[in-house]
Design an enzyme around this catalytic site. Structure first.
Site, short mmCIF file in Angstrom:
data_model
loop_
_atom_site.label_atom_id
_atom_site.label_comp_id
_atom_site.label_asym_id
_atom_site.label_seq_id
_atom_site.Cartn_x
_atom_site.Cartn_y
_atom_site.Cartn_z
N SER A 6 73.63 52.05 62.78
CA SER A 6 72.17 52.12 62.87
C SER A 6 71.70 52.10 64.32
O SER A 6 72.30 51.42 65.17
CB SER A 6 71.59 50.91 62.15
OG SER A 6 70.22 50.79 62.42
N PHE A 45 51.14 48.31 61.15
CA PHE A 45 51.50 47.14 61.97
C PHE A 45 51.18 47.39 63.45
O PHE A 45 52.07 47.66 64.25
CB PHE A 45 52.98 46.80 61.79
CG PHE A 45 53.37 46.48 60.37
CD1 PHE A 45 52.54 45.70 59.56
CD2 PHE A 45 54.56 46.95 59.82
CE1 PHE A 45 52.90 45.40 58.25
CE2 PHE A 45 54.93 46.64 58.52
CZ PHE A 45 54.09 45.87 57.73
N ASN A 59 79.24 40.23 53.65
CA ASN A 59 79.25 41.51 52.95
C ASN A 59 79.46 42.68 53.91
O ASN A 59 80.20 43.62 53.61
CB ASN A 59 77.93 41.70 52.19
CG ASN A 59 77.98 42.86 51.22
OD1 ASN A 59 78.95 43.01 50.49
ND2 ASN A 59 76.95 43.68 51.24
N LYS A 67 76.19 45.57 62.13
CA LYS A 67 76.53 46.99 62.33
C LYS A 67 77.34 47.17 63.62
O LYS A 67 78.34 47.89 63.65
CB LYS A 67 75.25 47.83 62.38
CG LYS A 67 74.55 47.96 61.04
CD LYS A 67 75.37 48.82 60.09
CE LYS A 67 74.93 48.75 58.66
NZ LYS A 67 75.77 49.51 57.73
N GLY A 99 59.21 41.84 66.30
CA GLY A 99 60.48 42.54 66.55
C GLY A 99 60.37 44.05 66.56
O GLY A 99 61.36 44.75 66.78
N TYR A 116 71.29 41.83 60.80
CA TYR A 116 71.68 43.14 60.26
C TYR A 116 72.27 44.02 61.38
O TYR A 116 73.36 44.58 61.24
CB TYR A 116 70.46 43.81 59.63
CG TYR A 116 70.60 45.30 59.45
CD1 TYR A 116 71.41 45.82 58.45
CD2 TYR A 116 69.95 46.19 60.32
CE1 TYR A 116 71.56 47.20 58.30
CE2 TYR A 116 70.10 47.56 60.18
CZ TYR A 116 70.89 48.06 59.17
OH TYR A 116 71.05 49.41 59.03
N ASN A 134 65.50 56.88 61.77
CA ASN A 134 64.77 56.49 60.56
C ASN A 134 64.94 57.49 59.42
O ASN A 134 64.25 58.51 59.38
CB ASN A 134 63.29 56.31 60.90
CG ASN A 134 63.08 55.13 61.83
OD1 ASN A 134 63.61 55.09 62.93
ND2 ASN A 134 62.32 54.16 61.38
C1 UD1 Z 1 63.90 50.06 60.18
C2 UD1 Z 1 64.81 48.89 60.38
C3 UD1 Z 1 66.01 49.33 61.18
C4 UD1 Z 1 66.68 50.50 60.52
C5 UD1 Z 1 65.67 51.61 60.43
C6 UD1 Z 1 66.21 52.86 59.86
C7 UD1 Z 1 63.30 46.96 60.44
C8 UD1 Z 1 62.66 45.93 61.30
N1 UD1 Z 1 64.08 47.86 61.08
O1 UD1 Z 1 63.39 50.48 61.43
O2 UD1 Z 1 66.90 48.27 61.29
O3 UD1 Z 1 67.79 50.92 61.28
O4 UD1 Z 1 64.58 51.14 59.63
O5 UD1 Z 1 66.11 52.90 58.48
O6 UD1 Z 1 63.18 46.98 59.23
N2 UD1 Z 1 55.24 50.48 59.70
C9 UD1 Z 1 53.92 50.19 59.37
N3 UD1 Z 1 53.66 49.76 58.11
C10 UD1 Z 1 54.64 49.63 57.14
C11 UD1 Z 1 55.97 49.93 57.49
C12 UD1 Z 1 56.23 50.35 58.79
O7 UD1 Z 1 53.01 50.30 60.19
O8 UD1 Z 1 54.32 49.20 56.01
C13 UD1 Z 1 55.54 50.98 61.06
C14 UD1 Z 1 56.46 50.09 61.87
O9 UD1 Z 1 55.74 49.14 62.59
C15 UD1 Z 1 57.16 51.12 62.76
C16 UD1 Z 1 57.24 52.38 61.88
O10 UD1 Z 1 56.23 52.20 60.90
O11 UD1 Z 1 56.37 51.42 63.88
C17 UD1 Z 1 58.57 52.56 61.19
O12 UD1 Z 1 58.90 51.36 60.52
P1 UD1 Z 1 60.12 51.29 59.47
O13 UD1 Z 1 60.07 52.46 58.57
O14 UD1 Z 1 60.11 49.94 58.85
O15 UD1 Z 1 61.40 51.49 60.37
P2 UD1 Z 1 61.89 50.70 61.67
O16 UD1 Z 1 61.23 49.39 61.78
O17 UD1 Z 1 61.80 51.63 62.83
#
Ligand code: UD1
Length: 331
Positions: free
Chosen positions: A116, A209, A91, A144, A285, A140, A171
């Site tokens: 990204s 996390f 895709n 990109k 990761g 993913y 983000n």
């Molecule tokens: C994610 C994507 C990345 C994408 C980016 C931009 C993943 C692993 N990576 O990045 O490919 O380019 O978004 O949209 O999905 N967190 C929590 N609890 C939660 C969700 C997140 O603690 O329920 C923390 C994460 O550990 C991190 C931060 O919040 O430290 C941001 O997380 P997230 O919004 O998922 O974005 P990324 O992982 O940075």
């Protein structure tokens, strides 16, 4: 002179369609609606179909006088990409190549690509610059980076030299100021929608996390960029190509880092509610800290983020408060 926006019914695509319309451009959206929402497409024609349908793309280019493309259509769930890699390669990459072949035939030579910051993987130093090594850590992110490389190859095509801007987003978060477009917490696992869910859904608790990272408060640091700023970056990228700019890869972030705990604190202040959370294990990761060196975008595109974290959280809160079911009925 029409801009074809693929994936224009998705979260970032729909905001970009509106920014393009505000800049006075004609826009046609091509979206399968597999993951996008018809309701998100405001003030532009929506054609339901796939970018891999070469006959359809050729017809749209001819009928609508397409002169440039902004390409969002892709799958974007990191976890899913590891479970179903073939689906992502197909895709995100194979379909894009099919479309690029048609665009070359149709003499469409300007292309903006939704890339990204995930292409950097775990960056070695901060802030991340475009010349830092790329090291994708998910399928993913691989897809990109593959499209960025594909675009590099198409820029060498002597028949129709495609010029492109690949925007490496950090983000994306927030919702439109008029509260008409936003995200759906049931389909996005990203931090901001999950914080909003914790504020608004009494049965849900946020998981943080990890709080033992080597950062000031122990939680992960990211560069949150307002989706409306991101949308403007696409318009600027198109301006750049229209004025003859060469193929470019560019970070789109604010240049400053915010921790998970800082996001929660601000969400509590703005909503005047507590975010229920528990500390969970680190997510596999997850890098410790990622934020952009955003100077190239300012220099080449004349773009700089205009909104900060307060606007992100305020708009997201308003959107989720009024659309707890996303675009689905029952809000
Ligand atoms: C994610 C994507 C990345 C994408 C980016 C931009 C993943 C692993 N990576 O990045 O490919 O380019 O978004 O949209 O999905 N967190 C929590 N609890 C939660 C969700 C997140 O603690 O329920 C923390 C994460 O550990 C991190 C931060 O919040 O430290 C941001 O997380 P997230 O919004 O998922 O974005 P990324 O992982 O940075």
């Amino acid at each position: 002179m029409t801009v074809l926006v693929t994936g224009g019914a998705g979260y970032i695509g729909a905001h970009t369609v509106r920014a393009l319309r505000s800049s006075g451009r004609k826009v046609v959206v091509l979206d399968t609606l597999e993951r996008g929402n018809r309701e998100a497409v405001i003030d532009a024609e929506l054609i339901v179909g796939d970018v891999a349908d070469q006959g359809l793309v050729a017809k749209i280019c001819g009928d609508k006088g397409v002169s440039s493309v902004i390409h969002f259509a892709a799958y974007k769930a990191v976890g899913e990409s590891m479970l179903e890699p073939e689906k992502y390669w197909n895709n995100n990459v194979a379909s894009t190549e099919k479309m690029l072949d048609v665009l070359t035939e149709q003499r469409v030579d300007k292309f903006v690509f939704s890339s990204s910051a995930a292409v950097y993987g775990t960056p070695l130093s901060m802030p991340v610059t475009e010349s830092d090594p790329t090291k994708p850590e998910s399928v993913y992110a691989e897809t990109k980076l593959a499209v960025e490389k594909l675009l590099g190859a198409f820029s060498q095509n002597t028949d129709c030299r495609l010029r492109s801007v690949s925007l490496r987003y950090f983000n994306a978060a927030g919702a439109s100021k008029d509260n008409r477009i936003g995200e759906d917490w049931s389909s996005s696992q990203n931090l901001v929608p999950q914080v909003m869910r914790a504020l608004l859904d009494k049965d849900f608790k946020l998981e943080i996390f990890g709080n033992d990272y080597p950062t000031p408060d122990g939680t992960g640091v990211r560069d949150y960029i307002h989706v409306e700023d991101l949308a403007v970056a696409h318009v600027k990228a198109l301006d750049y190509l229209e004025s003859g700019g060469e193929t470019l890869v560019c970070n789109i972030g604010t240049g400053s880092g915010t921790s998970v705990m800082q996001v929660i604190d601000l969400a509590e202040k703005i909503s005047r509610k507590k975010v229920p959370y528990r500390i969970a294990a680190r997510r596999a990761g997850d890098p410790i800290s990622v934020f952009a060196d955003a100077r190239l975008a300012e220099k080449k595109l004349g773009w700089k983020a205009a909104r900060g974290l307060p606007e992100i959280i305020e708009s997201a809160y308003e959107w989720h408060r009024t659309h707890p079911n996303g675009y689905r009925r029952g809000n």
